[in-house]
Design an enzyme around this catalytic site. Structure first.
Site, PDB file in Angstrom:
ATOM      1  N   LYS A 256     -37.240-179.207 -38.248  1.00 61.94           N
ATOM      2  CA  LYS A 256     -38.002-178.230 -38.152  1.00 61.94           C
ATOM      3  C   LYS A 256     -39.350-178.219 -37.481  1.00 61.94           C
ATOM      4  O   LYS A 256     -39.487-178.549 -36.239  1.00 61.94           O
ATOM      5  CB  LYS A 256     -38.161-177.497 -39.385  1.00 61.94           C
ATOM      6  CG  LYS A 256     -36.822-176.951 -39.929  1.00 61.94           C
ATOM      7  CD  LYS A 256     -36.542-176.401 -41.419  1.00 61.94           C
ATOM      8  CE  LYS A 256     -35.084-176.072 -41.504  1.00 61.94           C
ATOM      9  NZ  LYS A 256     -35.004-175.770 -42.979  1.00 61.94           N
TER      10      LYS A 256
ATOM     11  N   GLU B 262     -22.099-198.486 -43.846  1.00 61.68           N
ATOM     12  CA  GLU B 262     -22.017-197.974 -45.199  1.00 61.68           C
ATOM     13  C   GLU B 262     -23.053-199.079 -45.946  1.00 61.68           C
ATOM     14  O   GLU B 262     -23.002-200.146 -45.895  1.00 61.68           O
ATOM     15  CB  GLU B 262     -20.907-197.893 -45.651  1.00 61.68           C
ATOM     16  CG  GLU B 262     -19.938-196.587 -45.370  1.00 61.68           C
ATOM     17  CD  GLU B 262     -18.858-196.577 -45.904  1.00 61.68           C
ATOM     18  OE1 GLU B 262     -18.495-197.480 -46.700  1.00 61.68           O
ATOM     19  OE2 GLU B 262     -18.174-195.494 -45.955  1.00 61.68           O
TER      20      GLU B 262
ATOM     21  N   THR C 124     -36.563-181.646 -43.904  1.00 63.11           N
ATOM     22  CA  THR C 124     -35.512-181.955 -42.836  1.00 63.11           C
ATOM     23  C   THR C 124     -36.071-182.570 -41.999  1.00 63.11           C
ATOM     24  O   THR C 124     -37.496-182.717 -41.997  1.00 63.11           O
ATOM     25  CB  THR C 124     -35.341-180.477 -42.133  1.00 63.11           C
ATOM     26  OG1 THR C 124     -36.246-179.813 -41.976  1.00 63.11           O
ATOM     27  CG2 THR C 124     -34.370-179.536 -43.295  1.00 63.11           C
TER      28      THR C 124
ATOM     29  N   ARG D 226     -31.624-183.208 -35.832  1.00 62.01           N
ATOM     30  CA  ARG D 226     -31.039-182.673 -37.317  1.00 62.01           C
ATOM     31  C   ARG D 226     -30.864-183.549 -38.444  1.00 62.01           C
ATOM     32  O   ARG D 226     -30.075-184.601 -38.266  1.00 62.01           O
ATOM     33  CB  ARG D 226     -29.914-181.834 -36.689  1.00 62.01           C
ATOM     34  CG  ARG D 226     -29.319-180.885 -37.827  1.00 62.01           C
ATOM     35  CD  ARG D 226     -28.257-179.831 -36.872  1.00 62.01           C
ATOM     36  NE  ARG D 226     -29.175-179.110 -36.155  1.00 62.01           N
ATOM     37  CZ  ARG D 226     -30.015-177.994 -36.554  1.00 62.01           C
ATOM     38  NH1 ARG D 226     -30.036-177.692 -37.718  1.00 62.01           N
ATOM     39  NH2 ARG D 226     -30.636-177.379 -35.502  1.00 62.01           N
TER      40      ARG D 226
ATOM     41  N   ASP E 211     -39.804-179.540 -52.073  1.00 58.71           N
ATOM     42  CA  ASP E 211     -38.967-179.424 -50.473  1.00 58.71           C
ATOM     43  C   ASP E 211     -39.683-178.894 -49.665  1.00 58.71           C
ATOM     44  O   ASP E 211     -39.809-177.789 -49.390  1.00 58.71           O
ATOM     45  CB  ASP E 211     -37.714-178.604 -51.045  1.00 58.71           C
ATOM     46  CG  ASP E 211     -36.857-178.274 -49.620  1.00 58.71           C
ATOM     47  OD1 ASP E 211     -37.060-179.000 -48.741  1.00 58.71           O
ATOM     48  OD2 ASP E 211     -35.678-177.583 -49.939  1.00 58.71           O
TER      49      ASP E 211
ATOM     50  N   TYR F 223     -20.474-198.087 -37.894  1.00 54.02           N
ATOM     51  CA  TYR F 223     -20.204-198.009 -39.353  1.00 54.02           C
ATOM     52  C   TYR F 223     -21.153-198.923 -40.062  1.00 54.02           C
ATOM     53  O   TYR F 223     -21.466-199.930 -39.686  1.00 54.02           O
ATOM     54  CB  TYR F 223     -18.754-198.308 -39.614  1.00 54.02           C
ATOM     55  CG  TYR F 223     -18.129-196.962 -40.340  1.00 54.02           C
ATOM     56  CD1 TYR F 223     -18.635-196.535 -41.505  1.00 54.02           C
ATOM     57  CD2 TYR F 223     -16.942-196.363 -39.894  1.00 54.02           C
ATOM     58  CE1 TYR F 223     -18.077-195.360 -41.976  1.00 54.02           C
ATOM     59  CE2 TYR F 223     -16.658-195.406 -40.360  1.00 54.02           C
ATOM     60  CZ  TYR F 223     -17.066-194.739 -41.318  1.00 54.02           C
ATOM     61  OH  TYR F 223     -16.460-193.633 -41.708  1.00 54.02           O
TER      62      TYR F 223
HETATM   63  C1  LIG Z   1     -33.950-175.637 -43.898  1.00 54.71           C
HETATM   64  C2  LIG Z   1     -34.135-175.907 -45.259  1.00 54.71           C
HETATM   65  C3  LIG Z   1     -33.285-176.725 -46.066  1.00 54.71           C
HETATM   66  C4  LIG Z   1     -31.919-177.390 -45.604  1.00 54.71           C
HETATM   67  O1  LIG Z   1     -31.919-177.861 -44.537  1.00 54.71           O
HETATM   68  P1  LIG Z   1     -30.324-178.063 -43.706  1.00 54.71           P
HETATM   69  O2  LIG Z   1     -30.605-179.319 -42.573  1.00 54.71           O
HETATM   70  O3  LIG Z   1     -30.248-176.779 -43.087  1.00 54.71           O
HETATM   71  O4  LIG Z   1     -29.420-178.451 -44.846  1.00 54.71           O
HETATM   72  C5  LIG Z   1     -33.723-177.167 -47.474  1.00 54.71           C
HETATM   73  N1  LIG Z   1     -34.651-176.607 -47.811  1.00 54.71           N
HETATM   74  C6  LIG Z   1     -35.540-175.976 -47.162  1.00 54.71           C
HETATM   75  C7  LIG Z   1     -36.849-175.310 -47.830  1.00 54.71           C
HETATM   76  C8  LIG Z   1     -35.341-175.400 -45.831  1.00 54.71           C
HETATM   77  O5  LIG Z   1     -35.946-174.478 -45.207  1.00 54.71           O
END
Ligand SMILES: *Cc1c(COP(=O)(O)O)cnc(C)c1O
Length: 428
Positions: free
Chosen positions: A245, A72, A242, A251, A216, A70
């Site tokens: 990807k 935090e 993220t 993840r 994003d 933990y």
């Molecule tokens: C995949 C994605 C997310 C969210 O990712 P998670 O880990 O699945 O919550 C946010 N914004 C965009 C543009 C994405 O493609």
């Protein structure tokens, strides 16, 4: 690379294929499912654009004893004792994130990309404020204002789309909507947009109306850090991504900024605003990911991802398929079935039967429902990690075509070709 040892000869045991942790799982029921998933990953061609295969180091960190701790708070400011080593883990990962993205501040605790975005909303907005984001059928993400998401419920959402013919972002529309609705936050970023995003122009619009700009880059962060897509800094006030990807890490999510005042607000929004204890095992793995992504090998990998995506697009176009926007500049493309009898959902299911994994996707001005859709999104990040090359994209396109062109026909011949490809490039 990867992964769980193929344990066909070992009965039920799932075994970490990594020195120190060589240890068979006792829970046979769960081990069976993990083994089955391992086999599925080996035997299928993975074209889901948001997926990838992590390195052995990353897998080791995610499976490590850091999960027990933990922590935090933040390095040097924890609520619990015993944090001297996890402090070093997180600080190292933060430094690597800042260096990789060339920015001043990084919060690497968000459990996912969605939570990274939520942290930005909590830090910058009040309920009822206006957000201008990309609509989902144009390629935007759920968290950019979909009705079913927190953003759609708690904020006033205005959406921009793409040009109906070119399928490219229509910056005049973005500017008009911004001027009309005066959003507090503009979001640029997408989950299924195959073209380049112009962060600079978005920032100009944000400045014209006094809005924050959030980039994003969940999908394209691997391209950004290797110079295969323009960088969101210095244009965006805040960048989220993220890590799983194209960045090919565990993840998770991250929030980046260059402004100290914003960084403080974001830290407070992640913890204690949204989350409790950080996932220290995942944070260690993120740190490894940031190091891997800064290597020349990773740049070469992303180059191949983009080459493969372009090759797959060409191979499908040659066989008569239409692509959203007519092609791709990045790691993904969207096949457009508008006006044909085939839906995205039917295509996804048909390909599943020949061990090709992809996902249905909306297309601009989709006439079908969110369940059916008229598109199929394909990405090359995962297959490129396995080693697939441009010539293999032609074989994949051939398999896709053979299957979709003869839905009632036999599947054995296509499965054989898929098997041959997967055996040529095993996940180890
Ligand atoms: C995949 C994605 C997310 C969210 O990712 P998670 O880990 O699945 O919550 C946010 N914004 C965009 C543009 C994405 O493609």
């Amino acid at each position: 690379m990867t992964q769980w040892q193929n344990t066909e000869q070992q009965g039920h045991a799932v075994t970490h294929n990594i020195g120190l942790m060589h240890h068979a799982m006792m829970d046979q029921e769960m081990a069976n499912f993990i083994n089955a998933e391992n086999k599925r990953q080996q035997d299928h061609i993975e074209l889901i654009a948001s997926e990838n295969f992590v390195s052995r180091d990353i897998l080791m960190a995610v499976g490590s004893i850091l999960t027990n701790k933990y922590a935090e708070g933040y390095p040097g400011k924890r609520y619990y004792g015993g944090c001297e080593y996890v402090d070093q883990v997180e600080q190292l990962a933060i430094e690597r994130a800042k260096s990789l993205f060339g920015c001043g501040f990084a919060n690497i605790q968000p459990h996912s990309g969605s939570q990274a975005n939520q942290a930005v909303f909590l830090a910058l907005l009040n309920p009822g404020d206006t957000i201008l984001g990309m609509s989902m059928d144009a390629g935007g993400h759920l968290t950019h204002g979909a009705k079913v998401s927190l953003t759609g419920k708690w904020f006033n959402i205005v959406s921009y789309g793409v040009h109906p013919v070119s399928h490219r972002l229509d910056m005049d529309q973005v500017r008009d909507l911004a001027k009309k609705h005066r959003p507090k936050l503009i979001i640029v970023g997408a989950s299924s947009y195959p073209r380049v995003l112009n962060f600079k122009e978005f920032r100009e619009i944000a400045d014209e109306v006094g809005a924050f700009l959030l980039a994003d880059v969940a999908h394209i962060s691997g391209l950004i850090v290797t110079g295969h897509h323009p960088h969101p800094f210095p244009h965006a006030h805040v960048v989220t991504s993220t890590t799983h990807k194209t960045l090919r890490g565990p993840r998770g999510g991250i929030v980046l900024t260059n402004e100290e005042g914003l960084a403080k607000k974001i830290d407070g929004a992640v913890f204690p605003g949204l989350q409790g204890g950080p996932l220290m095992h995942v944070i260690a793995a993120k740190g490894i990911c940031f190091k891997e992504a800064s290597t020349p090998e990773f740049s070469h990998y992303i180059r191949s991802v983009c080459d493969n995506s372009a090759a797959l697009g060409r191979a499908l176009t040659q066989r008569g398929y239409h692509l959203v926007s007519g092609g791709t500049d990045n790691h993904l493309l969207v096949v457009d079935f508008s006006g044909s009898a085939l839906s995205g959902q039917a295509a996804q299911q048909a390909l599943e039967a020949v061990r090709i994994t992809a996902n249905k996707n909306g297309v601009p001005n989709d006439q079908r429902s969110y369940v059916q859709t008229s598109g199929l999104r394909l990405g090359t990040a995962a297959v490129t990690t396995r080693g697939f090359m441009a010539a293999d994209m032609d074989i994949i396109a051939q398999c896709i075509h053979q299957r979709l062109n003869d839905l009632g026909g036999p599947v054995d011949a296509v499965i054989k070709q898929v098997q041959a490809l997967c055996r040529t490039y095993p996940l180890q």
